[in-house]
Design a protein around this motif. Structure first.
Motif, mmCIF file in Angstrom:
data_model
loop_
_atom_site.group_PDB
_atom_site.id
_atom_site.type_symbol
_atom_site.label_atom_id
_atom_site.label_comp_id
_atom_site.label_asym_id
_atom_site.label_seq_id
_atom_site.Cartn_x
_atom_site.Cartn_y
_atom_site.Cartn_z
ATOM 1 N N ASN B 92 40.053 38.020 44.099
ATOM 2 C CA ASN B 92 40.610 38.957 43.226
ATOM 3 C C ASN B 92 39.779 38.953 41.958
ATOM 4 O O ASN B 92 39.264 37.933 41.790
ATOM 5 N N SER B 93 39.670 40.041 41.308
ATOM 6 C CA SER B 93 39.096 39.886 39.849
ATOM 7 C C SER B 93 40.267 39.966 38.807
ATOM 8 O O SER B 93 41.139 40.770 38.962
ATOM 9 N N PHE B 94 40.032 39.375 37.880
ATOM 10 C CA PHE B 94 41.214 39.374 36.813
ATOM 11 C C PHE B 94 40.580 39.516 35.625
ATOM 12 O O PHE B 94 39.306 39.177 35.104
ATOM 13 N N TYR B 95 41.022 40.689 34.786
ATOM 14 C CA TYR B 95 40.250 41.147 33.508
ATOM 15 C C TYR B 95 39.061 41.622 34.048
ATOM 16 O O TYR B 95 38.005 41.260 33.008
ATOM 17 N N GLY B 96 38.680 41.893 34.842
ATOM 18 C CA GLY B 96 37.170 42.541 35.227
ATOM 19 C C GLY B 96 36.274 41.375 35.661
ATOM 20 O O GLY B 96 35.143 41.590 35.962
ATOM 21 N N THR B 97 36.712 40.112 35.722
ATOM 22 C CA THR B 97 35.836 38.967 35.961
ATOM 23 C C THR B 97 36.054 38.692 37.266
ATOM 24 O O THR B 97 37.255 38.219 37.639
ATOM 25 N N SER B 98 35.124 38.310 38.089
ATOM 26 C CA SER B 98 35.253 38.131 39.605
ATOM 27 C C SER B 98 35.177 36.372 39.612
ATOM 28 O O SER B 98 34.780 35.843 38.638
ATOM 29 N N GLN B 99 35.997 35.984 40.472
ATOM 30 C CA GLN B 99 36.123 34.431 40.663
ATOM 31 C C GLN B 99 36.456 33.913 39.398
ATOM 32 O O GLN B 99 35.627 32.732 39.037
ATOM 33 N N ILE B 100 37.262 34.016 38.975
ATOM 34 C CA ILE B 100 37.746 33.295 37.545
ATOM 35 C C ILE B 100 38.137 31.833 37.920
ATOM 36 O O ILE B 100 38.208 30.963 37.222
ATOM 37 N N PHE B 101 38.811 31.780 39.260
ATOM 38 C CA PHE B 101 39.120 30.435 39.627
ATOM 39 C C PHE B 101 37.833 29.675 40.424
ATOM 40 O O PHE B 101 37.405 30.378 41.474
ATOM 41 N N ARG B 102 37.420 28.423 39.985
ATOM 42 C CA ARG B 102 36.380 27.683 40.731
ATOM 43 C C ARG B 102 36.507 27.340 41.898
ATOM 44 O O ARG B 102 37.764 26.718 42.205
#
Lengths: 434, 434
Positions: B92-102
């Protein structure tokens, strides 16, 4: 895990029709009481009933589909009293009297079904007429009203989204319970559900009756709906209606018979019923006229139902009459039943408390108060003043004057003749909301 | 025909436990964001969290059964992130940023479970403590609060009769929808659900989120609850919490490090996140102290969350600070999240409209407003001020001063030391309702 009960879902989708009236007991108790008497005393009289929408601004035929209405009416015609319904009618006691229904009537009832109807659309309204023997046509009143009213709510609800429905019913429940909380403050209240004919829906009426049962305990004395009384273990409540004096008056061959008609009906009634069923409905041709000419023995009856008069004035008028006959009103009963809501019930209760026994038949504002519950304003949920009245007997026009001339029915010339015989109604014309 | 779905009924009765927290995603999004950073930068720091009931008049251990609480906490400990949950977090993308979790964090997370707890009853209250590595103990905050709060509502509801439950939920829905109708009057509203920790129950939170979605459309920007965000296709919302500066401050070896702690946390955060996640939480040791010593680069962050200050004064203070740094507040965001209800949201919205971007994180009064919905007064349904705070790190006491001294936590001597370093909070002591 969200589970879908597939069997239930598939089963629900097989319904071609969701019938509104599913039992011949889904009617008001007084219809059965009256039918037994009519069958005994006037078995050959014909009477025509007709649906009358007093809220002319609502064009019913534009809200309700004609074919769907036919399907609902046809379904009601297919109903018969079931075995367990017959057993309950035969074995139950009503107002403490056992076997109120005579074996010959019950035997006749076992084969009863609703008679044919005539239905057409005239100027945006349904012309729905029931012609035939009085014993049969009279039984359409309640199912016809319940069907048309519920079809109207269903039509309005069809435009609601899933969530709006959830909110609307939550609000309606909240509102209803606030009324219950107010009414439970009245310790000697005696209330019954009279809301079948104008109900929002059958399921909603059942919820409302259960809410009253839960909230008021034995201050809820019963329901006029025979099916609900049976299913929820309540007393079935009811007495008699305007159709009795209206038909007997229509049959009168001269002015003397016309004048005597309201009292003749009570004599007929007394030959069938006793005790709590001896309730006078005095307003068919005006309460004032009724009381002025009433014979003394009527003061021995259990009580009066002042229907279309303003409740406080109407009650005072009857109390004054009892006193003039030397009767203590504290031993008599007033049954209020016209356009009540929790505030008017409270007002009337407080006014008469301690001076007379009282009970309240709560109708439309109990089972169809959906004002301001829809997320968007929705006129389709607003209750209308719909009635189903006898319009003629043996081909002669039937008339009702009532204490509110807005509720008068009958041909204009006949209404004039009745006014000459009984006098002008004393309370004039008042708006009829429901 | 009334049908009972026997299979469903039998199945329901086989439950020994009706688990409150059924997924490790049933937590606030900021916990995952913070956990990733803590794992990266402070993997070996130990931190103790503790349940604190600020509403001392409510004796929780007398309302909630100790063994049932253990059973719920044990069930939560048995949970692991499921495959589809891991896929959703990764993809999923969060706040438009993809792969927020490494990837390394996600790999670690796959084996994560909630660490042991210690539970005893002291003077009518639960002493519920979580000791161990910060990476683990921090994750108890939300499930522990949700479990205790829902067990409290369940205990209160157990005394309700079938009908009272029906009325209570009808009223709660009605009330909630009235708030939605008020909020939909605000055209530029940006609102999110922050109500997980204090919710009445999981199912009720879900209903409330669905109500907001239905009523507010895209003015509902998301939910802090990761599970609900996933299930209802909303954005997961959140940033960072007081525990970060509290732990870093507790680790400080001298006064200079203590003064620098609030800004060091932001540097740490910036090394992990960008854009909408760059929200400053300025009040841990008082907003005034924070702003006075804040370096210029903080004015480049997206916005502030003025949590414990009165919203209008707190917002004005931050706007004045931005202006002093030459920044146009219309390009900055204020996130309001403390003790909001529909009326305060409206008031703050109207106050700042056009002068700054705003969003509202609506918590307790969204998901646990059961005031006056019970047929009888029921204190057990009134939300209480329950928190789960870090109390020490590496054995050293952790402190929060906040802008409201009623919300201060920490040992008395440490609080005094912090007050000497940061100064008295400017808004004094105000009652904490929720």
């Amino acid at each position: 895990m969200v589970t879908t009960d597939i069997a239930t879902r598939v089963w629900s989708h097989t319904f071609k029709l969701d019938p509104i009236v599913r039992s011949l007991l889904d009617t008001d108790f007084y219809k059965l009481l009256m039918q037994q008497m009519v069958l005994g005393l006037y078995p050959d009289v014909s009477a025509t009933f007709q649906l009358i929408n007093r809220t002319r601004t609502v064009r019913l035929a534009e809200e309700i589909d004609l074919d769907e209405l036919r399907a609902q009416l046809d379904y009601a015609r297919s109903l018969r009293f079931t075995k367990r319904e017959m057993i309950w009618l035969a074995g139950n006691s009503f107002y403490g009297t056992s076997q109120i229904f005579r074996p010959d009537y019950l035997e006749w009832l076992a084969d009863f079904s609703l008679p044919p109807y005539e239905l057409k659309v005239v100027d945006g309204q349904f012309e729905l007429t029931f012609e035939g023997p009085w014993t049969h046509t009279m039984m359409w009143e309640i199912p016809a009203l319940a069907i048309v009213n519920e079809m109207r709510s269903r039509a309005a609800l069809r435009r609601f989204k899933r969530f709006e429905l959830d909110i609307a019913y939550a609000r309606a429940k909240t509102k209803m319970w606030e009324k219950v909380e107010r009414l439970r403050e009245l310790p000697d209240l005696r209330l019954s559900d009279f809301g079948t004919r104008r109900r929002h829906s059958f399921l909603w009426q059942r919820w409302c009756v259960e809410a009253l049962k839960e909230g008021l305990g034995d201050r809820l004395i019963g329901s006029s709906n025979v099916l609900l009384a049976m299913e929820t273990d309540l007393e079935a409540i009811g007495t008699n209606a305007h159709e009795l004096p209206m038909v007997i008056a229509a049959l009168a061959r001269n002015e003397a018979e016309l004048r005597a008609a309201p009292y003749r009906v009570l004599e007929d009634w007394q030959s069938y019923y006793a005790g709590n069923l001896l309730i006078v409905l005095p307003d068919t041709f005006g309460t004032g006229a009724f009381l002025r000419a009433a014979p003394d023995w009527i003061a021995d009856w259990t009580g009066f139902r002042p229907d279309s008069a303003p409740p406080i004035q109407g009650g005072e008028e009857i109390i004054a009459w009892w006193k003039s006959k030397g009767v203590d009103p504290r031993n008599r009963l007033l049954v209020f039943s016209d356009g009540l809501d929790s505030d008017t019930i409270e007002e009337v209760y407080r006014h008469f408390h301690g001076r007379v026994r009282m009970s309240f038949g709560w109708g439309t504002n109990l089972t169809n108060d959906f004002r301001a519950v829809a997320p968007e304003p929705s006129d389709g949920l607003k209750a209308i003043s719909l009635v189903c009245k006898v319009v003629s007997a043996e081909g002669r026009p039937a008339v009702k004057l009532s204490d509110n001339s807005a509720k008068a029915t009958g041909t204009q010339s006949e209404v004039q003749r009745y006014l000459r015989v009984f006098g002008e109604p004393e309370y004039g014309k008042r708006a009829v909301a429901v």
